[in-house]
Design an enzyme around this catalytic site. Structure first.
Site: not given
Ligand code: COA
Length: 386
Positions: A263, A320
């Site tokens: 998140h 979710e």
């Molecule tokens: N699975 C695997 N790795 C994950 C992850 C997940 N669900 N969520 C984050 N990471 C990792 C990323 O690969 C990244 O790794 P790195 O630093 O080695 O590149 C790190 O954690 C940070 O990710 P980032 O995308 O910058 O964080 P964010 O704050 O933008 O991400 C989300 C938030 C929700 C977009 C992300 O956690 C995600 O894609 N989750 C899965 C989709 C999801 O559940 N969506 C509903 C959200 S409520």
């Protein structure tokens, strides 16, 4: 003049772009409040209708105010017949979120507009949208299966009506309560992406239908509200708790994200995940306990595997993750989960739209231009053909 300033953050992470009195996410503590009330207390005690009143009008309703809101919601639940005809004309394999986005936009066509084409954006319009969203989702749930839509019943509350309109039967009290709690938990979440989209649209003085349509369009992606259907797919494909580890390891090895985990704001477990986990487990005990057990094993394994991949980092379940087994246990198809999310979030979106309009300023940021500068005009015969 083009901006040459540095980009704050591509994803606006940590950037404060406005204020709100509606809800507050305290990511480090794992706390979410609506107008100061902890969502855990609201989930335990409030109905979705009380939360709608709280968000729209700023305080918990008295018994009279709540009864009045329920009457107003009941009076607004039915869809215009033309809207049902439109739904019936759509391809049966249309994606449910495409249908919902189209139908919410279409509601504007059946609502009187002012001379300039804009519809009044006020609590009355907000109540209309909150009331009709579940009716659209339930109507499509049946139409896509070749069944006639079931009309809402005025005496039923939002959650009960939704389940009744999907199945045509009175739902069990445990199902009613679980869906009502889900709607409370998902009703608002500060400046999340879809709410921000709604506020940007409203800030141009586009109306509440336009802003709500923007919000639904933005909810669809799997980095936001589109994740739970994919979580359910993961749970179903995994099949048994014993297969969770192999499934997650293969997924991470392919460089894919574990849906329903991680998140932007919460650095601990999402408080709504706590609540939903309990509901998924309880509902599973009376339907099929497998899916909760698989979800639990997937969450534990994902935590271990993702920590191995990057020591010191923790990625927790978000809202979710346990939405998936909860809504599945309620008989809702996985590809309609995001639409049910929209039924809850319509309360927050409309409250944010009205809050934006009450003290509006056009939201119009800048971008750093990275293209070529001062390019001279090229006549067509002098352009590169490749
Ligand atoms: N699975 C695997 N790795 C994950 C992850 C997940 N669900 N969520 C984050 N990471 C990792 C990323 O690969 C990244 O790794 P790195 O630093 O080695 O590149 C790190 O954690 C940070 O990710 P980032 O995308 O910058 O964080 P964010 O704050 O933008 O991400 C989300 C938030 C929700 C977009 C992300 O956690 C995600 O894609 N989750 C899965 C989709 C999801 O559940 N969506 C509903 C959200 S409520």
């Amino acid at each position: 003049m083009a901006s040459t300033g540095t980009v704050v953050d591509r994803g606006l992470e940590g950037v404060v772009v406005g204020s709100t009195q509606l809800s507050n996410v305290e990511g480090a503590q794992g706390r979410l409040t609506y107008r100061g009330f902890d969502v855990r207390d609201l989930a335990a005690h409030a109905t979705f209708e009380e939360v709608c009143y709280l968000l729209l009008f700023g305080l918990l309703p008295s018994a009279y105010q709540l009864a009045d809101l329920r009457v107003r919601l009941a009076a607004n639940r039915s869809l215009p017949p033309e809207c049902i005809t439109m739904l019936q004309a759509l391809p049966k394999d249309a994606w449910p979120m495409d249908v919902l986005r189209t139908a919410i936009s279409a509601l504007a066509l059946f609502t009187p507009h002012l001379p300039g084409g804009v519809h009044p954006s006020n609590p009355r319009a907000a109540i209309g949208l909150i009331a009709k969203t579940p009716t659209i989702v339930a109507a499509w749930n049946r139409i896509r299966r070749g069944l006639a839509p079931v009309a809402p019943l005025p005496e039923l509350a939002t959650a009960t009506n939704f389940l009744y309109m999907c199945s045509g039967r009175a739902p069990l009290p445990a199902a009613e309560r679980a869906l009502d709690t889900y709607l409370v938990l998902l009703a608002d979440h500060s400046y999340n992406a879809s709410t921000f989209a709604a506020r940007v649209t409203a800030s141009t003085r586009a109306d509440i239908f336009a802003a709500a349509t923007s919000a639904i369009a933005t909810l669809e992606g799997d980095l936001h509200g589109g994740a739970p259907g994919k979580v359910m797919q993961m749970i179903l494909e995994t099949g048994t708790p014993e297969r969770a580890e192999a499934y997650v390891r293969a997924l991470v090895a392919r460089g894919e994200r574990v849906m329903g985990m991680g998140h932007r704001e919460y650095k601990v477990r999402d408080p709504r995940a706590e609540q939903l986990e309990g509901m998924a487990q309880a509902l599973g005990e009376t339907s099929d306990p497998r899916w909760y057990a698989v979800a639990r094993a997937l969450e534990d394994t994902a935590d271990t595997v993702l920590r191995e991949a990057k020591p010191g980092r923790r990625i927790y379940a978000n809202v979710e993750f346990y939405t998936a087994p909860t809504l599945y246990a309620l008989g809702i198809p996985a590809d309609e989960f995001t639409c049910v999310f929209a039924c809850a979030r319509m309360a927050g979106w409309t409250a944010h739209i009205l809050e934006q309009l009450a003290d509006n300023r056009l939201i119009r940021p800048q971008a750093t231009y990275t293209g070529p500068p001062g390019v001279p005009w090229l006549p067509i015969e002098g352009r590169n053909v490749s």
